[in-house]
Design a protein around this motif. Sequence first.
Motif, PDB file in Angstrom:
ATOM      1  N   UNK A  20       0.821  -1.212   0.000  1.00  0.00           N
ATOM      2  CA  UNK A  20       0.000   0.000   0.000  1.00  0.00           C
ATOM      3  C   UNK A  20       0.855   1.262   0.000  1.00  0.00           C
ATOM      4  N   UNK A  21       0.458   2.236  -0.841  1.00  0.00           N
ATOM      5  CA  UNK A  21       1.221   3.483  -0.947  1.00  0.00           C
ATOM      6  C   UNK A  21       0.262   4.611  -1.300  1.00  0.00           C
ATOM      7  N   UNK A  22      -0.612   5.004  -0.381  1.00  0.00           N
ATOM      8  CA  UNK A  22      -1.627   6.015  -0.689  1.00  0.00           C
ATOM      9  C   UNK A  22      -1.058   7.355  -1.119  1.00  0.00           C
ATOM     10  N   UNK A  23       0.101   7.736  -0.584  1.00  0.00           N
ATOM     11  CA  UNK A  23       0.697   9.012  -0.954  1.00  0.00           C
ATOM     12  C   UNK A  23       1.335   8.979  -2.340  1.00  0.00           C
ATOM     13  N   UNK A  24       1.446   7.794  -2.903  1.00  0.00           N
ATOM     14  CA  UNK A  24       2.090   7.586  -4.198  1.00  0.00           C
ATOM     15  C   UNK A  24       1.084   7.615  -5.346  1.00  0.00           C
ATOM     16  N   UNK A  25      -0.169   7.390  -5.025  1.00  0.00           N
ATOM     17  CA  UNK A  25      -1.207   7.379  -6.049  1.00  0.00           C
ATOM     18  C   UNK A  25      -1.555   6.005  -6.564  1.00  0.00           C
ATOM     19  N   UNK A  86       4.016  12.379 -19.044  1.00  0.00           N
ATOM     20  CA  UNK A  86       4.949  13.445 -18.637  1.00  0.00           C
ATOM     21  C   UNK A  86       4.248  14.581 -17.907  1.00  0.00           C
ATOM     22  N   UNK A  87       2.946  14.760 -18.173  1.00  0.00           N
ATOM     23  CA  UNK A  87       2.192  15.829 -17.525  1.00  0.00           C
ATOM     24  C   UNK A  87       1.628  15.420 -16.170  1.00  0.00           C
ATOM     25  N   UNK A  88       1.827  14.175 -15.765  1.00  0.00           N
ATOM     26  CA  UNK A  88       1.339  13.726 -14.464  1.00  0.00           C
ATOM     27  C   UNK A  88       1.995  14.573 -13.365  1.00  0.00           C
ATOM     28  N   UNK A  89       1.222  15.056 -12.404  1.00  0.00           N
ATOM     29  CA  UNK A  89       1.807  15.923 -11.374  1.00  0.00           C
ATOM     30  C   UNK A  89       2.887  15.262 -10.538  1.00  0.00           C
ATOM     31  N   UNK A  90       2.962  13.929 -10.566  1.00  0.00           N
ATOM     32  CA  UNK A  90       3.993  13.228  -9.806  1.00  0.00           C
ATOM     33  C   UNK A  90       5.339  13.221 -10.513  1.00  0.00           C
ATOM     34  N   UNK A  91       5.340  13.479 -11.817  1.00  0.00           N
ATOM     35  CA  UNK A  91       6.555  13.320 -12.618  1.00  0.00           C
ATOM     36  C   UNK A  91       7.753  14.115 -12.090  1.00  0.00           C
ATOM     37  N   UNK A  93       8.603  14.856  -9.219  1.00  0.00           N
ATOM     38  CA  UNK A  93       9.084  14.347  -7.932  1.00  0.00           C
ATOM     39  C   UNK A  93       9.308  12.839  -7.925  1.00  0.00           C
ATOM     40  N   UNK A  94       9.413  12.237  -9.100  1.00  0.00           N
ATOM     41  CA  UNK A  94       9.613  10.787  -9.136  1.00  0.00           C
ATOM     42  C   UNK A  94      10.880  10.392  -8.397  1.00  0.00           C
ATOM     43  N   UNK A  95      11.916  11.228  -8.467  1.00  0.00           N
ATOM     44  CA  UNK A  95      13.155  10.882  -7.769  1.00  0.00           C
ATOM     45  C   UNK A  95      12.912  10.754  -6.272  1.00  0.00           C
ATOM     46  N   UNK A  96      12.012  11.568  -5.717  1.00  0.00           N
ATOM     47  CA  UNK A  96      11.675  11.463  -4.305  1.00  0.00           C
ATOM     48  C   UNK A  96      10.816  10.233  -4.042  1.00  0.00           C
ATOM     49  N   UNK A  97       9.871   9.961  -4.938  1.00  0.00           N
ATOM     50  CA  UNK A  97       9.032   8.771  -4.790  1.00  0.00           C
ATOM     51  C   UNK A  97       9.880   7.501  -4.814  1.00  0.00           C
ATOM     52  N   UNK A  98      10.922   7.490  -5.641  1.00  0.00           N
ATOM     53  CA  UNK A  98      11.802   6.326  -5.710  1.00  0.00           C
ATOM     54  C   UNK A  98      12.443   6.043  -4.342  1.00  0.00           C
ATOM     55  N   UNK A  99      12.976   7.082  -3.724  1.00  0.00           N
ATOM     56  CA  UNK A  99      13.591   6.901  -2.407  1.00  0.00           C
ATOM     57  C   UNK A  99      12.551   6.427  -1.399  1.00  0.00           C
ATOM     58  N   UNK A 100      11.367   7.028  -1.437  1.00  0.00           N
ATOM     59  CA  UNK A 100      10.297   6.631  -0.518  1.00  0.00           C
ATOM     60  C   UNK A 100       9.873   5.189  -0.763  1.00  0.00           C
TER      61      UNK A 100
END
Length: 306
Positions: A20-25, A86-91, A93-100
């Motif tokens: 589960x990763x609710x903050x990830x989408x 590419x327009x996804x709002x997470x794009x 910050x993907x580098x941060x999501x990877x660490x998380x």
Amino acid sequence: MPASTQITTAVITFGPIALPAPDRGQDLHIRVSAPATGHDLPVILMAHGFAKSLRDYAPLVDFWTANGFAVIQPTFLDSATLGLAPTDPRTPDIWKHRVADMKRILDHLDQIEDTVPQFKGRLDRARIAAVGHSYGGQTVGMLLGARVIGADGTVGEDMSDPRIKAGVLLSTTGLGGEFLTPFAAEHFSFMTPSFTEMTTPTLVFAGDKDDSPLSTRGPDWFTDVYKLSPGATALVTLFGGEHLLGGITGYGVTDTTDESPARVAAVQELSTAYLRSALYDKDTAWPEATRAFADSPDLQGLIEQK
């Protein structure tokens, strides 16, 4: 013990497991591979390169598991298998999501063991390493202590994880700023690392023919992390090695431009030996492997050590 080139150990592979990763989408999918027998298995978290997934890096995963490691592979948001726009709002910050994502795996080891009864109670929580290739190297570097320098020149937050005791960085990008191409500077703002704070024991691999389109420098750009990090204790420079270091991302993959089974074997054997000696006191696998590498009649590269 020194790594064996023979892969004969029976291995269990299970996946995908959804964490589960609710903050990830969306849930984080992982795959776990481990020897079919044995206990107190040291763990490797494998961070894939840009657009890859949990299905990749079989030549390394197969070798590590054959030599007694459990390997956990996540699929990050930049994976081509997910098709994130590419327009996804997470794009950005993907580098941060990877660490998380990597930290999330460690937070859910109990769930992973409960999901796969064959792994229950067999993972050594005190001996965890992380390995990353390319973009995955940047991810793992952060977990080992590297930081990102902001636009104002200040060093960013510490995102390291003390649960990770050792690391291996494969084809990992170097300093940013003036050394980035205009495209890289515009699209990859996180590629402005500070390696001074990276103190976790680390082995670095670089290819002497890895001429990146992201940097204005040549292949030596990939040695910055070794030269500038107090934790990076060894550098392996592979002769003729390009970005995929002979084909580490898969068997017979079409994007390998420097296909070399011998080069892949060097990565397999040296990474395994380094992690064994880093995780186990008095283990002699690393010095034995370095001597064998240097004495080989078919020398694949050079090893520098601090």
